[in-house]
Design a protein around this motif. Structure first.
Motif, short mmCIF file in Angstrom:
data_model
loop_
_atom_site.label_atom_id
_atom_site.label_comp_id
_atom_site.label_asym_id
_atom_site.label_seq_id
_atom_site.Cartn_x
_atom_site.Cartn_y
_atom_site.Cartn_z
N GLU A 97 10.85 10.98 1.17
CA GLU A 97 11.96 11.68 0.54
C GLU A 97 12.24 11.10 -0.83
OE1 GLU A 97 15.73 10.91 2.57
OE2 GLU A 97 14.69 9.38 3.73
N THR A 98 12.75 11.94 -1.71
CA THR A 98 13.13 11.54 -3.05
C THR A 98 14.65 11.53 -3.14
OG1 THR A 98 11.13 12.48 -4.01
CG2 THR A 98 12.95 12.11 -5.49
N PHE A 99 15.21 10.49 -3.72
CA PHE A 99 16.66 10.40 -3.85
C PHE A 99 17.07 10.82 -5.25
CE2 PHE A 99 16.20 8.32 0.04
CZ PHE A 99 17.42 7.97 0.58
N GLN A 100 18.23 11.46 -5.30
CA GLN A 100 18.72 11.97 -6.57
C GLN A 100 20.23 11.75 -6.65
OE1 GLN A 100 18.67 16.36 -7.82
NE2 GLN A 100 16.75 15.57 -8.66
N TYR A 101 20.72 11.42 -7.86
CA TYR A 101 22.14 11.15 -8.06
C TYR A 101 22.62 11.89 -9.30
CZ TYR A 101 20.94 7.39 -4.86
OH TYR A 101 20.47 6.69 -3.78
N LEU A 102 23.80 12.49 -9.20
CA LEU A 102 24.44 13.16 -10.32
C LEU A 102 25.42 12.17 -10.94
CD1 LEU A 102 25.27 15.65 -12.01
CD2 LEU A 102 26.89 16.21 -10.18
N LEU A 103 25.18 11.81 -12.19
CA LEU A 103 26.04 10.89 -12.91
C LEU A 103 26.86 11.71 -13.91
CD1 LEU A 103 23.93 9.05 -11.60
CD2 LEU A 103 23.89 7.69 -13.68
N LEU A 104 28.12 11.93 -13.59
CA LEU A 104 28.99 12.82 -14.35
C LEU A 104 29.90 12.04 -15.28
CD1 LEU A 104 30.19 15.74 -14.73
CD2 LEU A 104 31.84 15.11 -12.95
N GLN A 105 29.87 12.36 -16.58
CA GLN A 105 30.79 11.73 -17.51
C GLN A 105 32.22 12.10 -17.09
OE1 GLN A 105 30.63 9.57 -20.24
NE2 GLN A 105 32.84 9.66 -19.94
N CYS A 106 33.04 11.08 -16.82
CA CYS A 106 34.38 11.37 -16.34
C CYS A 106 35.16 12.15 -17.40
CB CYS A 106 35.12 10.09 -15.97
SG CYS A 106 35.45 8.96 -17.33
N GLY A 107 35.93 13.10 -16.92
CA GLY A 107 36.65 14.00 -17.80
C GLY A 107 35.92 15.30 -18.03
N GLY A 108 34.66 15.37 -17.62
CA GLY A 108 33.89 16.60 -17.76
C GLY A 108 33.87 17.39 -16.46
N PRO A 109 33.58 18.67 -16.51
CA PRO A 109 33.56 19.51 -15.31
C PRO A 109 32.32 19.23 -14.46
CG PRO A 109 32.84 20.79 -17.20
CD PRO A 109 33.28 19.45 -17.74
N VAL A 110 32.49 19.39 -13.15
CA VAL A 110 31.36 19.23 -12.23
C VAL A 110 30.44 20.43 -12.40
CG1 VAL A 110 30.66 19.02 -9.83
CG2 VAL A 110 32.80 17.96 -10.60
N PRO A 111 29.15 20.20 -12.68
CA PRO A 111 28.23 21.33 -12.87
C PRO A 111 27.89 22.00 -11.56
CG PRO A 111 27.04 19.26 -12.96
CD PRO A 111 28.49 18.90 -12.88
N ASP A 112 27.49 23.25 -11.63
CA ASP A 112 27.05 23.98 -10.44
C ASP A 112 25.65 23.53 -10.02
OD1 ASP A 112 29.40 25.49 -10.47
OD2 ASP A 112 28.51 27.03 -11.76
N GLY A 113 25.32 23.74 -8.76
CA GLY A 113 23.98 23.50 -8.28
C GLY A 113 23.73 22.12 -7.70
N PHE A 114 24.81 21.31 -7.53
CA PHE A 114 24.63 19.95 -7.03
C PHE A 114 25.50 19.66 -5.81
CE2 PHE A 114 23.31 19.77 -11.45
CZ PHE A 114 22.14 19.03 -11.40
N ASP A 115 25.74 20.67 -5.00
CA ASP A 115 26.64 20.51 -3.87
C ASP A 115 26.20 19.42 -2.89
OD1 ASP A 115 28.14 22.51 -4.94
OD2 ASP A 115 27.41 24.09 -3.60
N ASP A 116 24.90 19.23 -2.75
CA ASP A 116 24.39 18.25 -1.79
C ASP A 116 23.89 16.97 -2.45
OD1 ASP A 116 24.89 19.95 0.37
OD2 ASP A 116 22.99 21.01 0.06
N THR A 117 24.23 16.77 -3.71
CA THR A 117 23.77 15.60 -4.46
C THR A 117 24.90 14.60 -4.60
OG1 THR A 117 22.24 17.00 -5.73
CG2 THR A 117 22.73 14.81 -6.61
N PRO A 118 24.69 13.33 -4.28
CA PRO A 118 25.73 12.32 -4.47
C PRO A 118 26.16 12.28 -5.93
CG PRO A 118 23.91 11.43 -3.19
CD PRO A 118 23.46 12.76 -3.71
N MET A 119 27.47 12.27 -6.16
CA MET A 119 27.99 12.28 -7.51
C MET A 119 28.75 10.98 -7.79
SD MET A 119 30.62 14.95 -9.38
CE MET A 119 32.08 14.23 -8.62
N ILE A 120 28.44 10.38 -8.94
CA ILE A 120 29.14 9.19 -9.39
C ILE A 120 29.68 9.46 -10.79
CG2 ILE A 120 28.96 6.72 -9.92
CD1 ILE A 120 28.40 7.26 -7.02
N GLU A 121 30.98 9.27 -10.99
CA GLU A 121 31.53 9.41 -12.33
C GLU A 121 31.20 8.17 -13.15
OE1 GLU A 121 35.26 12.48 -12.32
OE2 GLU A 121 35.72 10.34 -12.17
N VAL A 122 30.79 8.42 -14.40
CA VAL A 122 30.45 7.32 -15.29
C VAL A 122 31.35 7.38 -16.53
CG1 VAL A 122 28.07 7.21 -14.49
CG2 VAL A 122 28.61 8.71 -16.41
#
Length: 413
Positions: A97-122
């Motif tokens: 399996e391949t692991f993937q992480y969504l690194l979201l700049q805090c203050g920005g909107p959550v993008p679509d298409g990542f419902d099952d991806t771990p999200m970390i605010e940066v």
């Protein structure tokens, strides 16, 4: 050349679990380069290492400082205006399996298409490091004050972290399935970094995920080159928007490593090298395409199994090893339990028939072990491959580095 070394150096379970890679939506990004966060301001000139977006603008590129791996093969990152997608391609040996992480700049909107991806605010403001290899990363990136917990105090060698332990500012969370999730819930880190073997009986991350904690894996130990292992510094940097500092630090390390390798490349005679020790009549030696085989080659050594194509370890019998290595010039035992020549024969009298033992050319990488048994080779050494290479060159070709003093390796005499 004088080498001076100073030892310093709730989301749901599904959301946090590593998952198969999903297609990454395309997002248009702007190219403005002026700095600013609030309404009416221009796009930042550098990554936001503190604070969040105050007035989001879809035309801005919030990550003008970008990085990519030059030596590592186990990770990649893509940038999308106000978020990044980090992908781990080989989190452990044999992983399917391949692991993937969504690194979201805090203050920005959550993008679509990542419902099952771990999200970390940066940028992450607090971190628990359940692997000591990350500690030098935090120190070199200048963000050690964000550390709130480690796995085991005994394992830690980085001087600045030991000071934090002595001051009582860090928590000890434990490792593997014995990790104390209550402690981690109490310190409430925005990120927990750990590693995995792909074995449910030993891995820490499943229990952390079950507790709803924000966890990400690191897998530098899977790389097949010294610089590839060290380049996971950049992965750590991604969570803190510290790409510029990571590029600077790693660039210096890579340059110094190249200089060392070039110094050893011109040698005419290469000593033959044996690695490891026997355990219960089985001797596992590094594969010819492993990171340690690369170290030996770059230091001007002739590794006895250098023609092997495997990247992991090779299981051999004692007889196989003795047949190939009886006349080996140098033996890098690399064991934490031997401190002198007497320990060699005490472990097995048969070792006495090896030429390296007779000649006093046996070395181990446990010169810097703290009072609790934590070996700094696996901490600061991983972060400084140029200095590890200098140690090996000193062993193989002492005339090339006459003033260098061994750091992690020492002669068993």
């Amino acid at each position: 050349m004088k080498t001076i070394f100073v030892l310093v150096l709730g989301l749901t379970v599904a959301l946090l679990a590593g998952c198969a890679v999903a297609p990454i939506p395309e997002v248009e990004t702007g190219s403005a380069t002026a700095n600013g966060l609030g309404e009416g301001s221009a796009a930042p000139e550098s990554n936001l290492t503190e604070g969040c977006i105050e007035a989001f603008d879809t035309d801005f590129d919030y990550f003008p400082d970008k990085i990519a791996p030059d030596h590592a093969e186990g990770w990649s990152v893509t940038y999308h205006g106000h978020y990044k997608v980090l992908t781990l391609h080989n989190p452990w040996r044999g992983a399917e399996e391949t692991f993937q992480y969504l690194l979201l700049q805090c203050g920005g909107p959550v993008p679509d298409g990542f419902d099952d991806t771990p999200m970390i605010e940066v940028p992450v403001r607090s971190v628990a490091a359940l692997t000591s290899t990350v500690l030098p990363h935090l120190h070199e990136l200048g963000i050690l004050e964000r550390l709130v917990a480690v796995d085991r105090f005994d394992y830690v060698n980085t001087a600045a972290v030991r000071e934090m332990i002595d001051a009582g500012t860090l928590q000890e969370a434990g490792t593997g399935t014995g990790v104390n999730t209550e402690i981690l819930i109490d310190v409430d880190p925005e990120l927990i970094i750990t590693f995995a073997y792909g074995n449910i009986d030993y891995d820490t991350h499943p229990k952390l995920i079950e507790a709803g904690l924000p966890v990400a894996l690191t897998a530098g130990y899977m790389e097949t080159s010294p610089l590839g292992r060290t380049e996971w510094l950049k992965v750590t940097a991604l969570f803190f928007n510290q790409e510029k500092q990571a590029e600077k630090v790693f660039g210096g390390i890579a340059h110094r490593y190249a200089d060392m390798a070039e110094l050893a490349a011109g040698v005419n005679e290469k000593p033959t090298v044996l690695v490891g020790i026997a355990r219960r009549e089985s001797w596992r030696v590094p594969g010819g395409n492993s990171y340690f085989a690369r170290y030996i080659a770059d230091a001007g050594g002739a590794y006895l199994w250098g023609e092997d194509e495997s990247t992991g370890s090779i299981p051999l019998s004692m007889e196989n090893v003795f047949e190939a290595a009886t006349e080996a010039d140098i033996w890098l035992a690399n064991t934490g339990s031997w401190s002198n020549a007497g320990d060699i024969l005490a472990a097995d009298e048969r070792y006495g028939s090896l030429a390296a033992v007779e000649q006093g050319s046996v070395y181990s990488n446990n010169a810097l072990v703290n009072e609790w048994g934590g070996n700094d080779y696996w901490e600061t050494g991983v972060a400084n491959p140029d200095l590890v290479l200098a140690d090996l060159i000193k062993i193989f070709h002492p005339d090339l580095l006459p003033e260098h003093e061994l750091i992690w390796f020492h002669q068993l005499d």
